[in-house]
Design an enzyme around this catalytic site. Structure first.
Site, short mmCIF file in Angstrom:
data_model
loop_
_atom_site.label_atom_id
_atom_site.label_comp_id
_atom_site.label_asym_id
_atom_site.label_seq_id
_atom_site.Cartn_x
_atom_site.Cartn_y
_atom_site.Cartn_z
CE LYS A 138 -2.84 -2.61 3.17
NZ LYS A 138 -3.11 -2.80 4.61
CG ASP A 163 15.68 -1.30 4.14
OD1 ASP A 163 16.89 -1.01 4.18
OD2 ASP A 163 15.05 -1.71 5.13
CB VAL A 206 11.31 7.00 7.10
CG1 VAL A 206 12.67 7.60 7.43
CG2 VAL A 206 11.36 6.16 5.82
P1 IMP Z 1 13.23 -4.14 0.96
O1 IMP Z 1 12.77 -5.46 0.41
O2 IMP Z 1 14.08 -4.32 2.17
O3 IMP Z 1 13.87 -3.24 -0.06
O4 IMP Z 1 11.97 -3.44 1.55
C1 IMP Z 1 11.06 -2.82 0.76
C2 IMP Z 1 9.74 -2.65 1.47
O5 IMP Z 1 9.86 -2.63 2.88
C3 IMP Z 1 9.17 -1.31 1.11
O6 IMP Z 1 8.33 -1.43 0.00
C4 IMP Z 1 8.43 -0.90 2.35
O7 IMP Z 1 7.11 -1.38 2.31
C5 IMP Z 1 9.15 -1.58 3.47
N1 IMP Z 1 10.12 -0.66 4.13
C6 IMP Z 1 11.46 -0.63 4.01
N2 IMP Z 1 12.02 0.34 4.75
C7 IMP Z 1 10.97 0.96 5.35
C8 IMP Z 1 10.89 2.09 6.25
O8 IMP Z 1 11.87 2.74 6.66
N3 IMP Z 1 9.63 2.42 6.65
C9 IMP Z 1 8.52 1.78 6.25
N4 IMP Z 1 8.54 0.73 5.40
C10 IMP Z 1 9.76 0.32 4.97
#
Ligand code: IMP
Ligand code: MG
Length: 185
Positions: A47, A107, A157
């Site tokens: 979302k 992230d 964040v």
């Molecule tokens: P990744 O797979 O670690 O790149 O994470 C991506 C997903 O994790 C994003 O689409 C977000 O939904 C969630 N996410 C990563 N970092 C944050 C943050 O700092 N705040 C809120 N959601 C996060």
């Protein structure tokens, strides 16, 4: 939660409402230029990308289709699990389409690298990524983000679509979440 309680949960403002709106208009101008006279399908990741999609799509001086996917990689924690599940798939077919994935934050990059591969395998003519925020950890992974909003520090964040346990998505800026909020969880 009232405004005072929300303020207690937040650290510093990482990106202001004004910075976000200026940057989205800049990104929209680049997208518009790059896809001139071409098909374009925006694929929003639910979302977190809802606010970004709403503003980006309306900043484009053309018609675009929008489709949505929901994937899960986090559950209720603050770190990626690495296991990506499709919770809601696209409604439409990607065959021959120019897809632009619209995502809130990069992230670990696990979610996006999985998603891009998944969409490529469905016969899209092209798959590019537009992402509002990127954390330093994302530099390690090989996710080609063609359009990036902001590089931010390695903090959790919330706001402008981003949540912690489904809260804070409707904040108009992006702010750090105070550690006491998730440390007590
Ligand atoms: P990744 O797979 O670690 O790149 O994470 C991506 C997903 O994790 C994003 O689409 C977000 O939904 C969630 N996410 C990563 N970092 C944050 C943050 O700092 N705040 C809120 N959601 C996060
Ligand atoms: Mg997300």
């Amino acid at each position: 939660m009232d405004h005072e309680e929300i303020a207690e949960d937040l650290g510093s403002i990482v990106v202001t409402q004004e910075q976000i709106s200026v940057r989205i208009r800049e990104l929209a101008a680049h997208v518009h230029e790059d896809y001139k006279d071409q098909d374009l399908l925006l694929v929003g990741v639910l979302k977190g990308a809802v606010m970004l999609m709403a503003d980006l799509s309306r900043a484009l001086p053309r018609l675009v289709e929008m489709d949505w996917m929901a994937v899960s990689s986090y559950g209720y924690g603050t770190r990626s699990s690495g296991v990506v599940r499709i919770l809601k798939d696209l409604d439409g077919d990607l065959n021959g389409r120019n897809v632009l994935v619209v995502e809130d934050i990069l992230d670990s990059g696990l979610t996006l690298s999985w998603l891009v591969q998944n969409l490529r395998s469905r016969g899209a003519a092209s798959v590019e990524v537009l992402c509002l925020l990127r954390k330093p950890s994302a530099v390690k992974v090989d996710v080609p983000v063609k359009y990036l909003g902001f590089d931010i520090p390695d903090e959790f964040v919330v706001g402008f679509g981003l949540d912690y346990a489904e809260q804070y998505r409707n904040l108009t800026c992006v702010a750090a979440l105070a550690p006491h909020v998730y440390e007590q969880a």
